[in-house]
Design an enzyme around this catalytic site. Structure first.
Site, PDB file in Angstrom:
ATOM      1  N   ASP A   1      25.302   6.535   3.377  1.00  0.00           N
ATOM      2  CA  ASP A   1      26.292   7.405   4.025  1.00  0.00           C
ATOM      3  C   ASP A   1      26.761   6.940   5.399  1.00  0.00           C
ATOM      4  O   ASP A   1      27.587   7.601   6.027  1.00  0.00           O
ATOM      5  CB  ASP A   1      25.755   8.839   4.122  1.00  0.00           C
ATOM      6  CG  ASP A   1      24.559   8.975   5.052  1.00  0.00           C
ATOM      7  OD1 ASP A   1      24.050   7.938   5.551  1.00  0.00           O
ATOM      8  OD2 ASP A   1      24.104  10.115   5.260  1.00  0.00           O
TER       9      ASP A   1
ATOM     10  N   GLU B   1       5.287  -1.561   9.984  1.00  0.00           N
ATOM     11  CA  GLU B   1       4.621  -2.560  10.820  1.00  0.00           C
ATOM     12  C   GLU B   1       4.588  -2.075  12.260  1.00  0.00           C
ATOM     13  O   GLU B   1       5.616  -1.683  12.821  1.00  0.00           O
ATOM     14  CB  GLU B   1       5.361  -3.899  10.747  1.00  0.00           C
ATOM     15  CG  GLU B   1       5.471  -4.479   9.339  1.00  0.00           C
ATOM     16  CD  GLU B   1       4.134  -4.958   8.804  1.00  0.00           C
ATOM     17  OE1 GLU B   1       3.291  -5.391   9.615  1.00  0.00           O
ATOM     18  OE2 GLU B   1       3.914  -4.885   7.576  1.00  0.00           O
TER      19      GLU B   1
ATOM     20  N   THR C   1       0.827  -1.207   0.000  1.00  0.00           N
ATOM     21  CA  THR C   1       0.000   0.000   0.000  1.00  0.00           C
ATOM     22  C   THR C   1       0.862   1.258   0.000  1.00  0.00           C
ATOM     23  O   THR C   1       0.628   2.187  -0.776  1.00  0.00           O
ATOM     24  CB  THR C   1      -0.919   0.012   1.232  1.00  0.00           C
ATOM     25  OG1 THR C   1      -1.739  -1.156   1.217  1.00  0.00           O
ATOM     26  CG2 THR C   1      -1.818   1.243   1.213  1.00  0.00           C
TER      27      THR C   1
END
Length: 303
Positions: free
Chosen positions: A216, A273, A91
Site C-alpha cells: 500500500d 537482527e 526460527t
C-alpha cells in the site's frame, strides 16, 4: 556468470539457519530444471550473490533462511528485474507469515509458478548517517531486546515461543519519545515498544501490525505504553493470537515517512537482527521489487 548460464531460479541457502538441510533441499529440487542452489557464507555474501544473479538475468532469487537472510537478499534485489522468493528455514520466519507461505521446504511449491505482487521496503536512516532497507519490521523496546536476550539454547528448546519468553523478561525499560508523522507536529509519549512495520509479524509470530499491507505504500507505527508485566504478557498473548486491533496500551499511526527522537538507548531488532544504531527516519520505498506470495496470502481487510 552470463545471461545464458544464469538459472531461472537461484536459491541462496543460509546453511546456519535452524531449518536448513541441504541434502533434503537438493532432493526436493530433483525434476526442477533451471533451479540452482548456492550456500551463503554471511549476510554480505548473500547480498553479493543476489546482485550477481539479478544482473545475470535470473527471474527469481530465493532467500532460504530466516528473516535476516530475507532482508539481505531483498535489499540487494531492490530496483532490479529479479523477483524475491522466500524459503522460510529460520526460527521466527515472520516475513513468510505475512506472505502466506507454508513452513520449511513446503514453500517450494509456491515458487514453481509464483504469484508475484509488488513489495514495499522500509528505508531506514540512522543517527550516524548510515541507511538500510528492511522488508519486515523495525522493532524497538522490549521487543527489540528479544534478539539480545535469546540464547541459541532457548531457540533450540522453545523455538518461536522463546521470543515471547524473552520479551516478557526484557519489559522493564521505558523510553520517552517524539514521533513526527508525515511532517506533522510531534506526538510525544512513553513506550516500552516502538515498532515501525511494513509487514504484520515480528518476534516469532506476534502480529504487531495487523493492518500493515506490504503493497500500500504506507508504513504502520505501533507504540505500546508502559504497564505491569502481567498486562504486557496478556497483550503479547493477544497479539500472538492476532486478536488485537484496538487496545488501550496500543497506539497506531499510518504514514509514508516518520521521524523519531528517543531518550535512552532503545534496542532495535531490524528484521530479526539486533542493531545498536539509533533510528532517526523511516520512509517507504513503494513497490521496490516483486515478491512471490503463498497460497494463504491475503491483504488486510479494506485493501
Amino acid at each position: 556468470m552470463t545471461d545464458d548460464s544464469a538459472p531461472r531460479v537461484a536459491i541462496l541457502l543460509n546453511p546456519h539457519a535452524g531449518g536448513a538441510d541441504p541434502s533434503a533441499l537438493e532432493e526436493r529440487l530433483e525434476g526442477r530444471p533451471g533451479w540452482a542452489i548456492e550456500r551463503t557464507e554471511s549476510g554480505a555474501h548473500a547480498a553479493e550473490l543476489a546482485e550477481r544473479f539479478a544482473a545475470a538475468g535470473c527471474e527469481l532469487v530465493v532467500a532460504a533462511g530466516g528473516d535476516g537472510t530475507v532482508r539481505q537478499v531483498a535489499e540487494a534485489l531492490a530496483g532490479t528485474s529479479a523477483a524475491l522468493g522466500v524459503l522460510p528455514l529460520g526460527t521466527a520466519n515472520d516475513f513468510a507469515r505475512t506472505l502466506g507461505l507454508p513452513a520449511g521446504l513446503d514453500a517450494l511449491d509456491a515458487l514453481d509458478e509464483p504469484e508475484l505482487v509488488p513489495l514495499d521496503l522500509l528505508e531506514v536512516g540512522f543517527a550516524d548517517g548510515s541507511e538500510a532497507l528492511l522488508a519486515n519490521v523495525a522493532n524497538g523496546g522490549f521487543a527489540g531486546a528479544v534478539g539480545e536476550a535469546i540464547t541459541d539454547e532457548q531457540k533450540d528448546r522453545w523455538g518461536a515461543l522463546a521470543y515471547g519468553l524473552a520479551a516478557i523478561s526484557a519489559s522493564d525499560d521505558v523510553y520517552p519519545y517524539a514521533l513526527h508523522v508525515d511532517g506533522e507536529p510531534a506526538a510525544r509519549g512513553e513506550a516500552v515498544v516502538i515498532a515501525i512495520a511494513n509487514a504484520r509479524f515480528c518476534g516469532g509470530g506476534v502480529q504487531i501490525a495487523p493492518t500493515a499491507d506490504i503493497e500500500d505504500g504506507l508504513l504502520d507505527v505501533i507504540t505500546v505504553t508502559p504497564a505491569s508485566p502481567a498486562r504486557l504478557g496478556a497483550l503479547l498473548a493477544q497479539l500472538r493470537a492476532g486478536r488485537v486491533v484496538d487496545h488501550d496500551l496500543v497506539e497506531r499511526h499510518v504514514a509514508r515517512e516518520v521521524r523519531l527522537e528517543v531518550e535512552g538507548d532503545l534496542p532495535w531488532s531490524l528484521d530479526g537482527e539486533l542493531d545498536e544504531r539509533a533510528i532517526r527516519r523511516v520512509q517507504v520505498r513503494a513497490g521496490a521489487l516483486r515478491v512471490a506470495v503463498g497460497p494463504d496470502y491475503r491483504r488486510p481487510d479494506g485493501c
